[in-house]
Design an enzyme around this catalytic site. Sequence first.
Site, PDB file in Angstrom:
ATOM      1  N   GLU A  29      54.613  13.691  -9.344  1.00  0.00           N
ATOM      2  CA  GLU A  29      53.607  13.045 -10.184  1.00  0.00           C
ATOM      3  C   GLU A  29      52.326  13.868 -10.098  1.00  0.00           C
ATOM      4  OE1 GLU A  29      51.157   8.904 -10.380  1.00  0.00           O
ATOM      5  OE2 GLU A  29      52.988   8.852  -9.199  1.00  0.00           O
ATOM      6  N   ASP A  72      42.063   3.595  -9.245  1.00  0.00           N
ATOM      7  CA  ASP A  72      42.204   4.365  -8.015  1.00  0.00           C
ATOM      8  C   ASP A  72      41.136   4.032  -6.988  1.00  0.00           C
ATOM      9  OD1 ASP A  72      44.500   6.111  -8.382  1.00  0.00           O
ATOM     10  OD2 ASP A  72      43.379   6.858 -10.103  1.00  0.00           O
ATOM     11  N   TYR A  95      57.100   1.227 -12.426  1.00  0.00           N
ATOM     12  CA  TYR A  95      56.185   1.491 -11.319  1.00  0.00           C
ATOM     13  C   TYR A  95      55.749   0.146 -10.741  1.00  0.00           C
ATOM     14  CZ  TYR A  95      52.411   4.057  -8.906  1.00  0.00           C
ATOM     15  OH  TYR A  95      51.576   4.632  -7.977  1.00  0.00           O
TER      16      TYR A  95
END
Lengths: 398, 269
Positions: free
Chosen positions: B49, B60, B175
């Site tokens: 990734e 994030d 995911y």
Amino acid sequence: MEGFYGKYGGAYVAETLIGNLEELEREYLKVKDDPDFRAELAKLLKDFVGRPTPLTPLHAISAEIGRPKIYLKREDLTHTGAHKINNALAQALLAKRMGKQRVVAETGAGQHGVAVATACSLLGLDCVIYMGAVDAERQAPNVQRMKLHGAELHLVHTGQKTLKDAISEAIRDWITNVNDTHYLLGSAVGPHPFPNIVHDFQSVIGLETREQILEQEGRLPDCIVACVGGGSNAIGMFSPFLEDEEVRLIGVQAAGKGFDTDKYAGPLIKGRPGIFQGAHTYILQNSDGQIGKSHSIAPGLDYPGVGPQHSYLKDIGRVEYTFIQDHEALHAFEYLCHKEGILPALESSHAVAYALQVAATMDEGQILVVNLSGRGDKDLSQAIEALARLKEKEASVS
Amino acid sequence: MNRIQRTFARLREQGESALIPYIPVGFPAAETSESLIRTLCESGADLVELGVPFGDPLADGRVIQDASTQALANGTTLRACIEMVARLRPSYPELPFILMGYCNSFLAYGLERFAADAVEAGVDGLIIPDLPSTMADPWVEIFRPHALDLIFFLAPTTSEQRAAATMSKGSGFLYCISVNGVTGEREKLPQELPAFLKQARAATDLPLCVGFGISSEEHVREISRHADGAIVGSALIRVIQQAAPDQLEGEVRSYMQRLKNATKPITQR
Ligand SMILES: Cc1ncc(COP(=O)(O)O)c(C=O)c1O
């Protein structure tokens, strides 16, 4: 409820937040037309916030310019001193209805932070505020106020250390504490349903103005001017007039030190559509899609994005978007203080500055309304210093 | 079958789960980025990734945010990320490369042009954390004809109804976010994780990969019992940050090999 204004808006957020946004939309739709909620909010707006705010005619300035009659909508006279309290109190009440005991918020100018801290203190909610370190420095009095109201203040040291970075940190907090926390967003920006909710809660400004001008003048104004950072005071003011094509609506963005420098804001003038902080809207960005740096002397206008409804209103041409530079806002700030005994926020001074320019092109007997979104106590030391520097510079040039 | 499907099929046959390292392109330096990624490719990565650095990465945590900021300062653009894959592709013909980035980077490039350039370079899929499946129809329409997989997230907060819609639109793998929160290392995996994965498993045939907070061999071993892959980002970045420059590749290699070992059935370890 629609998530889009034309192609603008939407909810471009992490999957973790979607459930929460859906819940927020559901709960909001429930209270929107709930007479109990409406009554409770109306009572707080009257008894705590001090609504309705006056619509003040500017006799001295109108006489000096000798053209239209100019009115100010006095959001500076609300409790805590800016329109932000309308939305903060209403959303805090909504959070309480939703059973959320913890509220997070961002603040730029500090006005939204103060409003949220105030509302949370009134309603007994836990309050966490994120503020850029740069903004905290230039808005010190508001930092003290938030703390006095019991808010937990987190200074943000990443990025530009201003409003955009405070929003990013507040969103991260929200992702992490999604189950018990309401994110109390302070402007008409971010993912759906926030722009919609903030629009509705701020419409009280325009609704009152409409009623007041009809009462005082017997007709609608010819022109209305408001400053646009994220766009909440402007959308609240414009909203009840959008259908009245004869009313000219003008949104004023911050051009900072000028578009020929690298220190400006004004995404509706200098930006391109893109996706940022949850919405598709005009943003300042480089060719690679990185979000641009923004600058304005008014911290509340120092933001590289804008509410999606404004992007739509720009594209369809219903609202004219224009700009004012730092020095022009400072002159308007001083002029209003001097002539009318009113101390405007630097954000609002942008609207005043442009209104004075428009007034010079209007006719006698016409009516011009300026939204005075907040008062300038928070800006005093900044503005006085900047004015002194400005005059020195102007004196050395002439 | 595309590269991602072939990879999961092979791993399933071997009884292993996938190890998926995440690293921003251009990190820690423009000159060392490619050889570091090659080290990952050669020390146990089953899929890679690659982060397209963005200045305001909302999903994030601090570690990836700082690494992205550093990568941007090193001049990394989306074009540079595509070119990186193009340079790697001939060396690793069967290894899936997935770009992870935020909406606005792709929009600014132009979605059509991006899809064409990415496929030509050998990109297999995309992870876009601020593109939930509800907003993704126009993107799916553009990417699907190019056979680019759009990989969606499943969060502990995702409703059953949304999960179904998400699974029908996504491809490649699903995911699964281990916790509510942003990326970053964590001490322990949440207790609810196995139940969450079990529910997902019952609802989709897509491989399930778990990310956010995966930091240790124990984590990877635990995840391998319930899912098809483990995604390791912040913890890997920290290993890179803490390694002495002359030992960087060695440390990354041994960290990766330990994690990869943890994805294998006990008899093969
Ligand atoms: C007094 C005042 N006016 C205007 C603004 C700009 O925000 P908006 O465009 O949402 O009204 C702010 C923001 O902090 C403010 O404090």
